[in-house]
Design a protein around this motif. Structure first.
Motif, mmCIF file in Angstrom:
data_model
loop_
_atom_site.group_PDB
_atom_site.id
_atom_site.type_symbol
_atom_site.label_atom_id
_atom_site.label_comp_id
_atom_site.label_asym_id
_atom_site.label_seq_id
_atom_site.Cartn_x
_atom_site.Cartn_y
_atom_site.Cartn_z
ATOM 1 N N LEU A 268 -5.983 8.882 8.614
ATOM 2 C CA LEU A 268 -5.532 7.632 9.224
ATOM 3 C C LEU A 268 -5.969 6.411 8.432
ATOM 4 C CD1 LEU A 268 -6.039 8.427 13.014
ATOM 5 C CD2 LEU A 268 -3.861 8.056 11.836
ATOM 6 N N ASP A 269 -7.102 6.477 7.736
ATOM 7 C CA ASP A 269 -7.538 5.313 6.965
ATOM 8 C C ASP A 269 -6.620 5.020 5.789
ATOM 9 O OD1 ASP A 269 -8.484 7.620 5.610
ATOM 10 O OD2 ASP A 269 -9.969 6.430 4.549
ATOM 11 N N ASN A 270 -5.760 5.984 5.438
ATOM 12 C CA ASN A 270 -4.786 5.765 4.366
ATOM 13 C C ASN A 270 -3.367 5.587 4.877
ATOM 14 O OD1 ASN A 270 -6.754 7.911 2.378
ATOM 15 N ND2 ASN A 270 -6.374 5.771 1.869
ATOM 16 N N VAL A 271 -3.197 5.479 6.194
ATOM 17 C CA VAL A 271 -1.902 5.082 6.739
ATOM 18 C C VAL A 271 -1.794 3.570 6.544
ATOM 19 C CG1 VAL A 271 -0.500 4.873 8.822
ATOM 20 C CG2 VAL A 271 -1.792 6.979 8.381
ATOM 21 N N PRO A 272 -0.832 3.097 5.749
ATOM 22 C CA PRO A 272 -0.789 1.679 5.397
ATOM 23 C C PRO A 272 -0.601 0.774 6.617
ATOM 24 C CG PRO A 272 0.566 2.958 3.880
ATOM 25 C CD PRO A 272 0.187 3.879 5.003
ATOM 26 N N LEU A 273 -1.243 -0.380 6.560
ATOM 27 C CA LEU A 273 -1.105 -1.362 7.636
ATOM 28 C C LEU A 273 -1.095 -2.763 7.056
ATOM 29 C CD1 LEU A 273 -4.238 -2.081 7.366
ATOM 30 C CD2 LEU A 273 -4.554 -0.804 9.475
ATOM 31 N N THR B 236 0.827 -1.208 0.000
ATOM 32 C CA THR B 236 0.000 0.000 0.000
ATOM 33 C C THR B 236 0.859 1.255 0.000
ATOM 34 O OG1 THR B 236 -1.758 -1.167 1.179
ATOM 35 C CG2 THR B 236 -1.812 1.241 1.241
ATOM 36 N N GLU B 237 1.940 1.234 0.763
ATOM 37 C CA GLU B 237 2.845 2.384 0.802
ATOM 38 C C GLU B 237 3.325 2.728 -0.604
ATOM 39 O OE1 GLU B 237 4.819 5.520 2.436
ATOM 40 O OE2 GLU B 237 3.738 4.065 3.691
ATOM 41 N N ALA C 268 1.923 1.766 -3.494
ATOM 42 C CA ALA C 268 0.806 2.051 -4.393
ATOM 43 C C ALA C 268 0.214 3.438 -4.196
ATOM 44 C CB ALA C 268 -0.279 0.990 -4.203
ATOM 45 N N LEU C 269 0.207 3.909 -2.945
ATOM 46 C CA LEU C 269 -0.401 5.214 -2.666
ATOM 47 C C LEU C 269 0.603 6.358 -2.731
ATOM 48 C CD1 LEU C 269 -2.841 4.491 0.313
ATOM 49 C CD2 LEU C 269 -3.298 4.419 -2.148
ATOM 50 N N TYR C 270 1.820 6.120 -2.237
ATOM 51 C CA TYR C 270 2.747 7.228 -2.000
ATOM 52 C C TYR C 270 4.069 7.119 -2.748
ATOM 53 C CZ TYR C 270 -0.598 7.625 1.804
ATOM 54 O OH TYR C 270 -1.752 7.721 2.516
ATOM 55 N N GLY C 271 4.246 6.060 -3.539
ATOM 56 C CA GLY C 271 5.456 5.925 -4.342
ATOM 57 C C GLY C 271 5.500 6.951 -5.466
ATOM 58 N N PRO C 272 6.575 6.943 -6.251
ATOM 59 C CA PRO C 272 6.729 7.949 -7.326
ATOM 60 C C PRO C 272 5.555 8.009 -8.290
ATOM 61 C CG PRO C 272 8.777 6.741 -6.987
ATOM 62 C CD PRO C 272 7.742 6.049 -6.146
ATOM 63 N N GLU C 273 4.932 6.874 -8.562
ATOM 64 C CA GLU C 273 3.757 6.839 -9.447
ATOM 65 C C GLU C 273 2.490 6.534 -8.655
ATOM 66 O OE1 GLU C 273 4.178 7.667 -12.586
ATOM 67 O OE2 GLU C 273 6.351 7.832 -12.265
ATOM 68 N N GLY C 274 2.499 6.856 -7.370
ATOM 69 C CA GLY C 274 1.416 6.459 -6.494
ATOM 70 C C GLY C 274 0.117 7.215 -6.715
ATOM 71 N N PHE C 275 -0.950 6.639 -6.187
ATOM 72 C CA PHE C 275 -2.302 7.174 -6.356
ATOM 73 C C PHE C 275 -2.408 8.615 -5.872
ATOM 74 C CE2 PHE C 275 -6.513 7.918 -4.498
ATOM 75 C CZ PHE C 275 -7.339 7.649 -5.574
ATOM 76 N N TYR C 276 -1.794 8.926 -4.738
ATOM 77 C CA TYR C 276 -1.942 10.266 -4.175
ATOM 78 C C TYR C 276 -1.047 11.305 -4.832
ATOM 79 C CZ TYR C 276 -5.410 9.073 -0.764
ATOM 80 O OH TYR C 276 -6.594 8.700 -0.182
ATOM 81 N N ARG C 277 -0.283 10.885 -5.805
ATOM 82 C CA ARG C 277 0.486 11.846 -6.599
ATOM 83 C C ARG C 277 -0.168 12.128 -7.951
ATOM 84 N NH1 ARG C 277 5.335 12.706 -4.003
ATOM 85 N NH2 ARG C 277 6.032 11.034 -2.600
ATOM 86 N N ARG C 278 -1.303 11.492 -8.220
ATOM 87 C CA ARG C 278 -1.987 11.686 -9.508
ATOM 88 C C ARG C 278 -2.567 13.097 -9.578
ATOM 89 N NH1 ARG C 278 -3.621 6.545 -11.871
ATOM 90 N NH2 ARG C 278 -5.475 7.539 -12.704
ATOM 91 N N PRO C 279 -2.610 13.685 -10.775
ATOM 92 C CA PRO C 279 -3.018 15.094 -10.889
ATOM 93 C C PRO C 279 -4.454 15.383 -10.484
ATOM 94 C CG PRO C 279 -2.748 14.074 -13.061
ATOM 95 C CD PRO C 279 -2.169 13.129 -12.065
ATOM 96 N N GLU C 280 -5.366 14.407 -10.626
ATOM 97 C CA GLU C 280 -6.767 14.675 -10.299
ATOM 98 C C GLU C 280 -7.026 14.751 -8.810
ATOM 99 O OE1 GLU C 280 -6.590 10.141 -10.821
ATOM 100 O OE2 GLU C 280 -5.607 11.931 -11.627
#
Length: 343
Positions: free
Chosen positions: A138-143, A20-21, A23-35
């Motif tokens: 917190l729901d997006n803090v990977p676990l 999850t870390e 997928a969400l926060y890596g260089p091409e992660g979800f939370y870096r997407r422009p939208e």
């Protein structure tokens, strides 16, 4: 050879936390997407400007409780594209806004055209005097996820980039202690638990940034008496719930054990344990009631009636049972009284 090595890396078996870390926060992660997050799911911030106005009202209460400090800090943790920070600044009385230092904390780059008064940061500032507000952070803090095997042993669930899963080793001792305290394994094969220790630590770290004031975490949650048997891990893409696939194309989220977060932060910082309230109750305490305007207004001022009716609908959505009103608000005062408690 290089392509084969890349395939091996992307197809490796990893725990859900590491997957999850990336997928969400890596260089091409979800939370870096422009939208941004608003392109995939709707939070209270996006549902109505009433939410930002209510948070502005909470900041004003904190300001009063602290004796009107100059400066007064407002920290929006997991700020998305700055929607909440922008709305709070717009809703503050001029005198309070003039003293407010606003921080939007987000890993994505600063959006173009955002209010220049907003400081954009990847980490929250230290020594906050004011309000730290973490809406659906917190729901997006990977676990990691544990699943009970046939022998009744909780094992780590391993996942590949395409979402395929298998069981790995028994959970490490620190995670096993957390499970025993906060999500006791039932012993039946196939039951799952989400190991919330990283979230406990993340929340304690956030609370530790507040020198005087209030820290608030808002999330869908569960408590030790209501833990779901199979967990809550899920994904969101383009406004729809979907299977959680750690390839960077969807959000990956799980509900939060806010009771565990509260206990850990209180222990680390020697504070009274935070209070957990439902969003509907917190917003009603801040004046968001959802009450319909009187029908007499329709005849005396039709335009005002229509505006008030729209506002009542938005307030009803924010406070609805079975919807946004079910969010938990973890309210942690630091060096001051709880401003959400009615005098």
């Amino acid at each position: 050879m290089a392509d084969e090595e890349t395939d091996e890396v992307t197809d490796e078996w990893r725990g859900w936390r590491a997957a999850t870390e990336a997928a969400l926060y890596g260089p091409e992660g979800f939370y870096r997407r422009p939208e941004g997050p608003a392109g995939h799911f709707r939070t209270s911030v996006h549902a109505s400007p009433l939410f930002a106005r209510a948070v502005a009202g909470l900041l004003c209460r904190v300001d009063e409780a602290l004796g009107r400090p100059d400066p007064l800090d407002f920290v929006d943790l997991a700020a998305g594209r700055g929607e909440l920070t922008t709305g709070v600044l717009a809703a503050l009385p001029a005198e309070v806004a003039a003293r407010t230092r606003a921080y939007a904390v987000e890993i994505a780059a600063r959006p173009d055209g955002i209010d220049p008064r907003i400081a954009w940061r990847a980490e929250p500032p230290r020594r906050i005097t004011g309000l730290l507000f973490a809406n659906e952070w917190l729901d997006n803090v990977p676990l990691d996820v544990a699943e009970t095997d046939a022998a009744g042993v909780p094992r780590l669930v391993l996942v590949r980039r395409d979402g395929t899963e298998r069981l790995g080793d028994p959970v490490p001792e620190a995670d096993a202690r957390w499970l025993r305290r906060w999500w006791p394994p039932a012993g039946e094969e196939g039951l799952r638990a989400e190991i919330g220790l990283p979230r406990d630590e993340a929340w304690a770290s956030a609370v530790g940034c507040v020198e005087r004031g209030l820290a608030v975490a808002v999330d869908y949650d569960h408590t030790i008496d209501t833990r779901p048997l199979f967990g809550t891990l899920t994904g969101f893409r383009a406004g729809r719930e979907t299977a959680p696939v750690p390839d960077g194309t969807c959000d990956i989220t799980a509900h939060v054990a806010l009771d565990a977060c509260a206990a850990h932060a209180a222990s680390v910082h020697a504070l009274p344990r935070a209070r957990l309230v439902r969003q509907r109750d917190a917003l009603r305490a801040l004046g968001v009631t959802g009450a319909r305007p009187p029908l007499t207004l329709a005849s005396t001022d039709p335009a005002a009636y229509v505006r008030a009716l729209a506002g009542a609908g938005e307030a009803a959505e924010l406070t609805a049972e079975g919807g946004l009103g079910d969010f938990g608000w973890l309210v942690q005062p630091v060096g001051t009284a709880d401003p959400l408690v009615e005098a």
